[in-house]
Design an enzyme around this catalytic site. Structure first.
Site, PDB file in Angstrom:
ATOM      1  N   LYS A  53      36.374  42.498  45.859  1.00 23.38           N
ATOM      2  CA  LYS A  53      34.753  42.241  45.007  1.00 23.38           C
ATOM      3  C   LYS A  53      34.692  41.271  44.713  1.00 23.38           C
ATOM      4  O   LYS A  53      33.396  41.033  44.687  1.00 23.38           O
ATOM      5  CB  LYS A  53      35.097  43.415  43.588  1.00 23.38           C
ATOM      6  CG  LYS A  53      35.285  44.828  43.677  1.00 23.38           C
ATOM      7  CD  LYS A  53      34.191  44.892  45.089  1.00 23.38           C
ATOM      8  CE  LYS A  53      34.128  47.448  45.542  1.00 23.38           C
ATOM      9  NZ  LYS A  53      33.476  47.354  46.470  1.00 23.38           N
ATOM     10  N   TYR A  89      42.496  45.082  45.907  1.00 27.18           N
ATOM     11  CA  TYR A  89      41.387  45.850  45.402  1.00 27.18           C
ATOM     12  C   TYR A  89      40.149  44.375  44.847  1.00 27.18           C
ATOM     13  O   TYR A  89      38.937  44.712  45.477  1.00 27.18           O
ATOM     14  CB  TYR A  89      41.028  47.091  45.485  1.00 27.18           C
ATOM     15  CG  TYR A  89      40.024  47.834  44.966  1.00 27.18           C
ATOM     16  CD1 TYR A  89      39.279  48.372  45.776  1.00 27.18           C
ATOM     17  CD2 TYR A  89      39.777  48.135  43.739  1.00 27.18           C
ATOM     18  CE1 TYR A  89      37.922  48.758  45.247  1.00 27.18           C
ATOM     19  CE2 TYR A  89      38.134  48.743  43.178  1.00 27.18           C
ATOM     20  CZ  TYR A  89      36.928  48.750  43.702  1.00 27.18           C
ATOM     21  OH  TYR A  89      36.307  49.496  43.913  1.00 27.18           O
ATOM     22  N   SER A 128      32.026  45.570  40.387  1.00 29.14           N
ATOM     23  CA  SER A 128      32.588  46.642  39.995  1.00 29.14           C
ATOM     24  C   SER A 128      32.896  45.651  38.767  1.00 29.14           C
ATOM     25  O   SER A 128      33.103  44.640  38.746  1.00 29.14           O
ATOM     26  CB  SER A 128      34.859  47.211  40.632  1.00 29.14           C
ATOM     27  OG  SER A 128      34.711  47.313  39.546  1.00 29.14           O
TER      28      SER A 128
HETATM   29  P1  NAD Z   1      34.212  56.865  48.100  1.00 29.98           P
HETATM   30  O1  NAD Z   1      36.413  56.112  48.239  1.00 29.98           O
HETATM   31  O2  NAD Z   1      33.810  58.536  47.898  1.00 29.98           O
HETATM   32  O3  NAD Z   1      33.291  56.456  48.758  1.00 29.98           O
HETATM   33  C1  NAD Z   1      33.281  55.018  49.836  1.00 29.98           C
HETATM   34  C2  NAD Z   1      32.980  55.942  51.335  1.00 29.98           C
HETATM   35  O4  NAD Z   1      32.813  54.870  52.290  1.00 29.98           O
HETATM   36  C3  NAD Z   1      33.683  57.317  51.756  1.00 29.98           C
HETATM   37  O5  NAD Z   1      32.727  57.999  52.310  1.00 29.98           O
HETATM   38  C4  NAD Z   1      34.722  56.262  53.228  1.00 29.98           C
HETATM   39  O6  NAD Z   1      34.619  57.515  54.316  1.00 29.98           O
HETATM   40  C5  NAD Z   1      33.529  55.439  53.730  1.00 29.98           C
HETATM   41  N1  NAD Z   1      34.151  54.184  54.660  1.00 29.98           N
HETATM   42  C6  NAD Z   1      35.206  52.966  53.698  1.00 29.98           C
HETATM   43  N2  NAD Z   1      35.702  52.524  54.406  1.00 29.98           N
HETATM   44  C7  NAD Z   1      34.478  52.874  56.029  1.00 29.98           C
HETATM   45  C8  NAD Z   1      34.243  51.712  56.496  1.00 29.98           C
HETATM   46  N3  NAD Z   1      35.115  50.836  57.238  1.00 29.98           N
HETATM   47  N4  NAD Z   1      32.952  52.398  57.559  1.00 29.98           N
HETATM   48  C9  NAD Z   1      31.898  53.086  56.975  1.00 29.98           C
HETATM   49  N5  NAD Z   1      32.430  53.947  56.181  1.00 29.98           N
HETATM   50  C10 NAD Z   1      33.451  53.531  55.603  1.00 29.98           C
HETATM   51  O7  NAD Z   1      34.788  55.867  46.666  1.00 29.98           O
HETATM   52  P2  NAD Z   1      33.464  55.728  45.859  1.00 29.98           P
HETATM   53  O8  NAD Z   1      34.069  55.832  44.409  1.00 29.98           O
HETATM   54  O9  NAD Z   1      32.105  56.237  45.842  1.00 29.98           O
HETATM   55  O10 NAD Z   1      33.368  54.326  46.069  1.00 29.98           O
HETATM   56  C11 NAD Z   1      32.638  53.568  46.522  1.00 29.98           C
HETATM   57  C12 NAD Z   1      31.848  52.034  46.017  1.00 29.98           C
HETATM   58  O11 NAD Z   1      32.292  51.867  44.769  1.00 29.98           O
HETATM   59  C13 NAD Z   1      32.864  51.452  46.874  1.00 29.98           C
HETATM   60  O12 NAD Z   1      32.365  50.122  46.762  1.00 29.98           O
HETATM   61  C14 NAD Z   1      33.853  50.648  45.545  1.00 29.98           C
HETATM   62  O13 NAD Z   1      34.653  49.737  45.929  1.00 29.98           O
HETATM   63  C15 NAD Z   1      33.049  50.938  44.441  1.00 29.98           C
HETATM   64  N6  NAD Z   1      33.640  51.018  42.946  1.00 29.98           N
HETATM   65  C16 NAD Z   1      33.293  52.216  43.228  1.00 29.98           C
HETATM   66  C17 NAD Z   1      34.590  52.365  41.451  1.00 29.98           C
HETATM   67  C18 NAD Z   1      34.754  53.640  41.010  1.00 29.98           C
HETATM   68  O14 NAD Z   1      35.338  54.386  39.770  1.00 29.98           O
HETATM   69  N7  NAD Z   1      34.539  54.747  41.712  1.00 29.98           N
HETATM   70  C19 NAD Z   1      34.411  51.846  40.123  1.00 29.98           C
HETATM   71  C20 NAD Z   1      33.390  50.536  41.168  1.00 29.98           C
HETATM   72  C21 NAD Z   1      33.144  49.876  42.328  1.00 29.98           C
END
Ligand code: NAD
Ligand code: UDP
Length: 332
Positions: free
Chosen positions: A152, A148, A123
């Site tokens: 990362k 959080y 991120s």
């Molecule tokens: P999201 O919550 O929609 O997707 C994450 C998925 O991981 C979910 O479906 C959840 O059920 C699953 N999950 C969580 N812990 C788990 C575990 N222990 N075992 C198996 N599954 C598990 O989030 P997103 O927005 O799709 O984000 C995806 C990734 O991108 C994450 O790592 C997040 O930190 C990163 N990210 C997101 C953003 C944003 O703004 N959305 C920005 C930067 C980075």
């Protein structure tokens, strides 16, 4: 490529699974459904013509994961994480346990089963307060303001160390800016539980009439309209960035860092106005105090991703608002 996708039922993961399938790859989804629903897998199948293989599994379940990973994969794309910034401040152990310990557990299984191509969801938050704009990959890692963000930073460090110890590994660190929008089919999108923390899903619920008004955090930033500026990126463009990273970097040993953004910043009020245009709905708002930990401005230098991955975004803020509204206004 046969690709293990952790968190593949989530927001960014599901769009990436679609992009992988459309590019002719074979994603296998693993998700514990803690922040997503199994119906997403069926909907991905509606978009692509066939549902991907799905395993309801936790990344921390080493035994089950080892059995799955032993089936043979070319790469792993790792999305699974908890991502609510405020919640991470209240529940640090839960966040470090899931995001840091969970990733370490996953990595040990990959080492054991010989999966050497790894793509990590990082991120822009790892830059902390940007020293200059646009943000480039060689800028130093900053200070995290919450567990959080810290998770990362920690994982980027762990992955760099794992790569040093395993020089044949290809590690891709993708630093996302602000992913928003939804698939244009309106079949998959962001589905936050409870009151959204992020701007676009909040605005979407105000447009729908589920929330009365937006609170704009800070109107006195040193920006043209006084509100914060972010690099919003359409989730379908972001998904394509993962395919480009996999295709361009698999088999190339090293730690590869790329920003994924549009390279353009938009203010909170610009987004509100674009969303009103796309939805035809009024978005009432009030300007309130700044939110702790927010930076004034953030946008990416995307030239490295363009030259090394041959990837660039194709969708603008209007597309992001239109597709978000298509998803939001559809009966779920
Ligand atoms: P999201 O919550 O929609 O997707 C994450 C998925 O991981 C979910 O479906 C959840 O059920 C699953 N999950 C969580 N812990 C788990 C575990 N222990 N075992 C198996 N599954 C598990 O989030 P997103 O927005 O799709 O984000 C995806 C990734 O991108 C994450 O790592 C997040 O930190 C990163 N990210 C997101 C953003 C944003 O703004 N959305 C920005 C930067 C980075
Ligand atoms: N924001 C806002 N009201 C909200 C949510 C967010 O004004 O209800 C602002 C926030 O202060 C920041 C921008 O919108 O300037 C993007 O915030 P978001 O939480 O979506 O992403 P961040 O950049 O913090 O990861």
């Amino acid at each position: 490529m046969r690709v293990l996708v952790t968190g593949g039922a989530g927001f960014i993961g599901s769009h990436t699974v679609v992009a992988l399938m459309e590019a002719g790859h074979e994603p296998v989804v693993l998700d514990n459904l803690s922040n997503s629903r199994a119906s997403v897998i069926r909907r991905v199948g509606e978009i692509t013509g066939s549902a991907p293989e799905f395993h309801e599994m936790d990344i921390r379940d080493q035994e089950a994961l080892t059995e799955l990973a032993s089936q043979g994969f070319d790469a792993c794309v790792h999305f699974a994480a908890l991502k609510a910034v405020g919640e991470s401040v209240e529940q640090p152990i839960r966040y470090y346990e899931n995001n840091v310990a969970g990733t370490i557990s996953l990595l040990s299984v990959l080492l054991e089963t010989g999966i050497e191509n790894f793509v990590f969801s990082s991120s822009a938050t790892v830059y902390g307060i940007p020293q200059s704009l646009p943000m480039t990959e060689d800028m130093p890692i900053g200070e995290a303001t919450n567990p959080y963000g810290q998770s990362k930073i920690m994982m980027e460090q762990v992955l760099a160390d794992v790569q040093i110890a395993n020089p044949t590994w290809s590690v891709s660190l993708l630093r996302y800016f602000n992913p928003v929008g939804a698939h244009h089919s309106s079949l998959i999108g962001e589905d936050p539980r409870g009151i959204p923390n992020n701007l676009m899903p909040y605005v979407a619920q105000v447009a729908e009439g589920r929330l009365p008004k937006l609170r704009v955090f800070g109107g006195d930033y040193p920006t043209p309209d006084g509100t914060g500026i972010r690099d919003f990126i359409h989730v379908v463009d972001l998904a394509a960035g993962h395919v480009a990273a996999l295709e361009g970097l698999a088999g190339k040993p090293g730690v590869h860092i790329h920003n994924l953004g549009t390279g353009r910043g938009h203010s909170v009020l610009e987004l509100v106005s674009a969303y009103e245009g796309a939805s035809g709905q009024p978005i009432p708002y009030e300007i309130v105090e700044r939110r702790a930990g927010d930076v004034a401005e953030s946008w990416a230098d995307v030239s490295k991703a363009r030259s090394e991955l041959g990837w660039a975004t194709e969708r603008d803020l209007i597309d992001m608002c239109r597709d978000s509204w298509g998803w939001q206004s559809r009966a779920k």
